[in-house]
Motif scaffolding. Structure first.
Motif, short mmCIF file in Angstrom:
data_model
loop_
_atom_site.label_atom_id
_atom_site.label_comp_id
_atom_site.label_asym_id
_atom_site.label_seq_id
_atom_site.Cartn_x
_atom_site.Cartn_y
_atom_site.Cartn_z
N LEU A 45 2.05 -16.66 12.45
CA LEU A 45 2.59 -16.41 13.86
C LEU A 45 4.13 -16.61 13.76
CD1 LEU A 45 2.06 -15.92 16.82
CD2 LEU A 45 1.70 -18.41 17.04
N LEU A 46 4.59 -17.79 13.10
CA LEU A 46 5.92 -18.19 13.14
C LEU A 46 6.61 -17.34 12.03
CD1 LEU A 46 5.32 -21.87 13.66
CD2 LEU A 46 5.78 -20.37 15.17
N LYS A 47 5.95 -16.37 11.25
CA LYS A 47 6.54 -15.62 10.18
C LYS A 47 7.70 -16.52 9.14
CE LYS A 47 6.72 -11.99 13.17
NZ LYS A 47 7.40 -10.70 14.05
N CYS A 48 6.99 -17.72 8.86
CA CYS A 48 7.75 -18.62 7.86
C CYS A 48 6.89 -19.05 6.85
CB CYS A 48 7.95 -19.91 8.75
SG CYS A 48 6.72 -20.78 9.00
N PRO A 49 7.68 -19.84 5.77
CA PRO A 49 6.97 -20.05 4.35
C PRO A 49 5.67 -21.30 4.67
CG PRO A 49 9.35 -20.02 4.15
CD PRO A 49 9.03 -19.74 5.70
N ASP A 89 1.52 -46.64 -11.72
CA ASP A 89 1.85 -47.73 -10.85
C ASP A 89 2.17 -47.38 -9.54
OD1 ASP A 89 1.28 -49.61 -12.90
OD2 ASP A 89 3.22 -49.60 -13.65
N GLY A 90 2.22 -45.99 -9.43
CA GLY A 90 2.71 -45.62 -8.05
C GLY A 90 2.03 -44.38 -7.43
N TYR A 91 2.81 -43.45 -6.80
CA TYR A 91 2.25 -42.22 -6.34
C TYR A 91 3.00 -41.00 -7.00
CZ TYR A 91 -0.07 -45.00 -2.76
OH TYR A 91 -0.91 -45.86 -2.07
N THR A 92 2.58 -39.98 -6.88
CA THR A 92 3.05 -38.57 -7.28
C THR A 92 3.06 -37.74 -6.01
OG1 THR A 92 2.84 -38.70 -9.43
CG2 THR A 92 3.18 -36.56 -8.53
N ILE A 93 4.28 -37.31 -5.47
CA ILE A 93 4.31 -36.40 -4.41
C ILE A 93 4.30 -35.07 -4.82
CG2 ILE A 93 5.42 -35.79 -2.12
CD1 ILE A 93 6.32 -38.74 -2.04
N HIS A 94 3.41 -34.11 -4.40
CA HIS A 94 3.53 -32.90 -4.78
C HIS A 94 3.75 -31.88 -3.82
CE1 HIS A 94 1.80 -29.42 -7.28
NE2 HIS A 94 1.40 -29.04 -6.04
N PHE A 95 4.76 -31.20 -4.15
CA PHE A 95 5.16 -30.06 -3.23
C PHE A 95 4.78 -28.63 -3.81
CE2 PHE A 95 8.18 -33.42 -2.36
CZ PHE A 95 8.22 -33.52 -0.91
N GLU A 96 4.70 -27.66 -3.13
CA GLU A 96 4.27 -26.45 -3.66
C GLU A 96 4.22 -25.34 -2.85
OE1 GLU A 96 0.40 -24.12 -5.71
OE2 GLU A 96 0.55 -26.44 -5.59
N CYS A 97 5.00 -24.28 -2.88
CA CYS A 97 4.84 -22.96 -1.94
C CYS A 97 3.51 -22.09 -2.01
CB CYS A 97 6.19 -21.98 -1.93
SG CYS A 97 6.29 -20.71 -0.83
N LEU A 98 2.82 -22.35 -1.03
CA LEU A 98 1.47 -21.53 -1.08
C LEU A 98 1.87 -19.96 -0.72
CD1 LEU A 98 -0.98 -23.81 0.84
CD2 LEU A 98 -0.72 -23.74 -1.96
N THR A 117 8.16 -37.40 -7.54
CA THR A 117 8.01 -35.92 -7.25
C THR A 117 7.64 -34.92 -8.07
OG1 THR A 117 10.20 -35.41 -6.77
CG2 THR A 117 9.28 -36.79 -4.90
N GLU A 118 7.14 -34.01 -7.49
CA GLU A 118 7.29 -32.57 -8.56
C GLU A 118 7.09 -31.25 -7.42
OE1 GLU A 118 3.43 -33.50 -10.72
OE2 GLU A 118 2.12 -32.66 -9.29
N GLY A 119 7.93 -30.38 -8.05
CA GLY A 119 8.10 -29.29 -7.14
C GLY A 119 8.85 -29.39 -5.79
N ARG A 120 9.64 -30.42 -5.61
CA ARG A 120 10.41 -30.35 -4.43
C ARG A 120 11.68 -29.70 -4.44
NH1 ARG A 120 13.20 -36.34 -4.32
NH2 ARG A 120 14.63 -36.12 -5.68
N GLU A 121 12.16 -29.11 -5.67
CA GLU A 121 13.47 -28.56 -5.56
C GLU A 121 13.55 -27.39 -4.65
OE1 GLU A 121 11.58 -29.49 -8.24
OE2 GLU A 121 13.05 -31.17 -9.05
N GLU A 122 12.43 -26.65 -4.84
CA GLU A 122 12.56 -25.26 -3.97
C GLU A 122 12.36 -25.74 -2.71
OE1 GLU A 122 9.58 -21.39 -3.23
OE2 GLU A 122 9.20 -22.74 -5.02
N PHE A 123 11.69 -26.76 -2.30
CA PHE A 123 11.50 -27.21 -0.89
C PHE A 123 12.73 -27.55 -0.27
CE2 PHE A 123 10.33 -30.59 2.10
CZ PHE A 123 9.65 -29.91 3.23
N GLY A 151 18.61 -24.29 5.87
CA GLY A 151 18.04 -24.18 7.29
C GLY A 151 16.78 -23.50 7.46
N ARG A 152 15.85 -23.25 6.54
CA ARG A 152 14.63 -22.38 6.78
C ARG A 152 13.82 -23.40 6.95
NH1 ARG A 152 12.73 -18.91 2.90
NH2 ARG A 152 13.28 -20.17 1.20
N GLY A 153 12.99 -23.37 8.09
CA GLY A 153 12.08 -24.11 8.46
C GLY A 153 10.89 -23.59 7.71
N GLY A 154 9.47 -24.44 8.08
CA GLY A 154 8.16 -23.77 7.58
C GLY A 154 7.31 -24.61 8.16
N VAL A 155 6.05 -24.21 7.75
CA VAL A 155 4.70 -25.02 7.98
C VAL A 155 4.19 -25.62 6.51
CG1 VAL A 155 2.11 -24.67 8.60
CG2 VAL A 155 4.08 -23.44 9.94
#
Length: 315
Positions: free
Chosen positions: A235-239, A250-259, A107-113, A120-124
């Motif tokens: 509308l939901l006023k969220c990240p 040999d596998g996958y990379t999961i990429h997280f990023e706050c837009l 994974t990359e960038g998942r710490e912030e997420f 307890g902060r949800g988002g889209v």
């Protein structure tokens, strides 16, 4: 030809065939699975002109825009593209059934997420039809820290999703069919985000019912993108987060990023703000495809889509 919506073009997946190949893999392993897969995919590729044309168009454009292939696309690249999709279908089943080797996932960038989820902060979350997103879903469930509500515009993939549920009846993910984003749906989603949950929506397919889209550059050509993810986040006023998944090694990379920590659509500048959101999304998807050009799984004329409604399904 009269424009057709992507939802009218049929799934490129035959669920019964995928189920059979899953059991071949389970009983005999990956190489016997591949030996059975190659003639099936080749026959499928030969029998679907639209698939071949759409794959070739995409490969030509990703090469022209990024140079990711390193050569002019050939028919063999299109077959490889289709084979990659079929193997990803198997990985989806393996992930949901708990049989995928998760040590092959980075994974990359998942710490912030995950920090936001723990707080307890949800988002889209906006995704794309690339790689094996079921890995993200399964890993989230295993950690128990993230609750996902996955919006689908149509029951187009109902059979496949039912198959995933059959493989893991205890799965906690929730699919929500949303044809129209009415007040009741908005209230329900707001409650879930306020409870620290996440709403997942694809950013690379226009809605089933005609609604607003914007055209932005994607791989060197203007393409229509839905504004739904950005309107929903505003509308939901969220990240707003981007979640992508690509083959690497040999596998996958999961990429997280706050837009965006907060999507704002100023009065009088709403369309411009939505266009900026879609442009940023398209640029980040392009960056991922530059790393894994065979991982784009929209097998229809993506750039030629128009904002038309899909016909209701017949039963």
């Amino acid at each position: 030809m009269k424009p057709r919506h992507w939802a009218e073009m049929g799934e490129t997946t035959f669920v019964a065939g995928i189920w059979l190949l899953y059991w071949i893999h389970r009983l005999l392993g990956r190489w016997p699975f591949r030996l059975c897969l190659y003639p099936v995919v080749l026959a499928h590729w030969l029998g679907r002109p639209l698939l071949r044309q759409s794959s070739r168009q995409y490969l030509e454009r990703v090469e022209a825009a990024t140079g990711a292939l390193g050569h002019k696309p050939h028919w063999r690249d299109s077959v490889r593209h289709t084979l990659g999709f079929a193997e990803t279908m198997l990985d989806k089943l393996l992930a949901v059934s708990g049989r995928y080797r998760f040590e092959n996932v980075r994974t990359e960038g998942r710490e912030e997420f995950y920090q936001a989820a723990k707080a307890g902060r949800g988002g889209v979350i906006v995704t794309a039809h690339m790689g094996c997103l079921e890995l993200c879903r399964t890993m989230a469930e295993r950690r128990g820290e993230v609750k996902l509500n996955i919006l689908v515009h149509t029951l187009h993939a109902e059979q496949f999703n039912r198959l995933l549920k059959r493989l893991n009846p205890e799965s906690d993910f929730r699919l929500m069919e949303v044809t129209d984003m009415g007040p009741a749906t908005a209230v329900a989603l707001n409650e879930r985000v306020e409870a620290g949950e996440f709403v997942v929506i694809a950013g690379d397919r226009i809605p089933v019912n005609a609604s607003q889209t914007v055209r932005v550059d994607f791989l060197g050509h203007p393409a229509p993108f839905p504004v739904g993810p950005y309107v929903l986040a505003a509308l939901l006023k969220c990240p707003l987060y981007l979640l992508g998944c690509i083959h690497e090694g040999d596998g996958y990379t999961i990429h997280f990023e706050c837009l965006s920590e907060r999507v704002v659509l100023p009065r009088g500048q709403r369309e411009a703000a939505l266009t900026d959101c879609a442009r940023h999304y398209a640029a980040q998807v392009t960056a991922l495809l530059q790393r894994a050009p065979y991982d784009w799984f929209n097998f229809f004329p993506f750039w030629d889509q128009v904002n038309v409604s899909a016909k209701p399904p017949t039963h």
